[in-house]
Design a protein around this motif. Sequence first.
Motif, PDB file in Angstrom:
ATOM      1  N   VAL A 294      41.562  38.042  41.841  1.00 48.72           N
ATOM      2  CA  VAL A 294      40.575  38.714  40.989  1.00 48.72           C
ATOM      3  C   VAL A 294      41.239  39.911  40.329  1.00 48.72           C
ATOM      4  O   VAL A 294      41.835  40.758  41.008  1.00 48.72           O
ATOM      5  N   THR A 295      41.121  39.973  39.004  1.00 46.80           N
ATOM      6  CA  THR A 295      41.586  41.155  38.282  1.00 46.80           C
ATOM      7  C   THR A 295      40.419  41.719  37.488  1.00 46.80           C
ATOM      8  O   THR A 295      39.607  40.982  36.929  1.00 46.80           O
TER       9      THR A 295
ATOM     10  N   LYS B 282      44.533  44.291  39.815  1.00 43.54           N
ATOM     11  CA  LYS B 282      44.287  43.272  40.828  1.00 43.54           C
ATOM     12  C   LYS B 282      43.481  43.894  41.967  1.00 43.54           C
ATOM     13  O   LYS B 282      43.898  44.870  42.575  1.00 43.54           O
ATOM     14  N   ILE B 283      42.305  43.300  42.257  1.00 37.07           N
ATOM     15  CA  ILE B 283      41.459  43.870  43.301  1.00 37.07           C
ATOM     16  C   ILE B 283      41.243  42.904  44.469  1.00 37.07           C
ATOM     17  O   ILE B 283      40.652  43.296  45.476  1.00 37.07           O
ATOM     18  N   TYR B 284      41.729  41.675  44.355  1.00 32.96           N
ATOM     19  CA  TYR B 284      41.565  40.729  45.457  1.00 32.96           C
ATOM     20  C   TYR B 284      42.609  39.638  45.334  1.00 32.96           C
ATOM     21  O   TYR B 284      42.855  39.122  44.240  1.00 32.96           O
TER      22      TYR B 284
ATOM     23  N   CYS C  82      44.006  36.212  47.859  1.00 35.61           N
ATOM     24  CA  CYS C  82      43.882  35.444  49.090  1.00 35.61           C
ATOM     25  C   CYS C  82      44.793  34.227  48.955  1.00 35.61           C
ATOM     26  O   CYS C  82      44.543  33.373  48.101  1.00 35.61           O
TER      27      CYS C  82
ATOM     28  N   GLY D  46      38.566  31.849  52.240  1.00 33.67           N
ATOM     29  CA  GLY D  46      38.263  33.087  51.510  1.00 33.67           C
ATOM     30  C   GLY D  46      38.635  33.021  50.050  1.00 33.67           C
ATOM     31  O   GLY D  46      38.226  33.878  49.267  1.00 33.67           O
TER      32      GLY D  46
ATOM     33  N   LYS E 216      33.511  34.232  47.271  1.00 29.32           N
ATOM     34  CA  LYS E 216      34.199  35.320  47.979  1.00 29.32           C
ATOM     35  C   LYS E 216      34.841  36.276  46.981  1.00 29.32           C
ATOM     36  O   LYS E 216      34.875  37.497  47.197  1.00 29.32           O
ATOM     37  N   ALA E 217      35.351  35.724  45.896  1.00 23.13           N
ATOM     38  CA  ALA E 217      35.939  36.557  44.846  1.00 23.13           C
ATOM     39  C   ALA E 217      34.888  37.469  44.229  1.00 23.13           C
ATOM     40  O   ALA E 217      35.141  38.656  43.968  1.00 23.13           O
TER      41      ALA E 217
ATOM     42  N   GLU F 281      32.130  38.513  45.706  1.00 22.58           N
ATOM     43  CA  GLU F 281      31.799  39.535  46.712  1.00 22.58           C
ATOM     44  C   GLU F 281      32.834  40.650  46.702  1.00 22.58           C
ATOM     45  O   GLU F 281      32.484  41.835  46.814  1.00 22.58           O
ATOM     46  N   ALA F 282      34.112  40.295  46.553  1.00 19.78           N
ATOM     47  CA  ALA F 282      35.164  41.310  46.479  1.00 19.78           C
ATOM     48  C   ALA F 282      35.023  42.142  45.213  1.00 19.78           C
ATOM     49  O   ALA F 282      35.211  43.369  45.237  1.00 19.78           O
TER      50      ALA F 282
ATOM     51  N   ASN G 225      34.193  46.291  44.941  1.00 13.54           N
ATOM     52  CA  ASN G 225      35.136  47.210  44.293  1.00 13.54           C
ATOM     53  C   ASN G 225      34.622  47.775  42.981  1.00 13.54           C
ATOM     54  O   ASN G 225      35.351  48.509  42.296  1.00 13.54           O
TER      55      ASN G 225
END
Length: 257
Positions: free
Chosen positions: A71-72, A77-79, A81, A180, A185-186, A188-189, A193
């Motif tokens: 995830v960006t 970049k914040i996640y 997996c 994940g 899940k992405a 949720e992350a 953030n």
Amino acid sequence: MENISLILSDLDGTLFHNDKSISDYTKQVIARAQKNGIMFGISTSRALVNAEKFLDGISPDVLITNGGGLVTHGNKKIYACEFSPDEINALIKSAFDVLGPNAVISVDNENSLYSNSREELGDKFWSFNDFSNFTEPAMKMCLKTLDKEKVEKIASTVGIGNVEFLPFSDIPWYKLSKKGATKEKAIEALCANTSISAEQIASFGDDFNDIGMLKLCGKGIAMQNAIDEVKQIANDVCLSNENDGVAKWIEENLLSL
């Protein structure tokens, strides 16, 4: 609809026409939504390096790629997996053991896409790799098979509870990713953030790996061309990808207020 602050769209079968193009009309509607203060994002199984090649004329605020493995947001970049190099090598070895020496495999990560079959390379952004000595981490591995039992056996190599796996509806392949690494899940992350809540997101999709995303978001919209399983859980159904369904839904429901 006044509380929607982010639109998330899948690419293949959703934002893309069948020839992988995005219409000028869709690009204009997305730009209008962003000008009106609504963020726009992509949520796709495609790797980041692959997805970005198709987005000329669109400047996403959020990119969920690699099936949720990355995830960006605002170029940050914040996640992430991913499988470690040891894990993905164990899965690759198991795939050849279970499916045979001619197994067709693809692997992607943040920077590259690889396949051991030149014939199966659908996009020019793929690189050939025979996977005899793969030394990189991976966010996703895809296998050309629809045999769920064999996929489960392969996944069990690193612990079946550590792997997410789903079939594609339009091609005879299975996708395996780290536990994940899903679109939900992405999201949720992303919410954790940012100041965005899932209730403020409208999401669009058409296939199995979009179900969790559509169920999680405040508004989950299935494409007219979506599989039945997606339509059954969606809040709404828009026109097909070939008829610019995403853009028309945005225009009618978010830009006409």
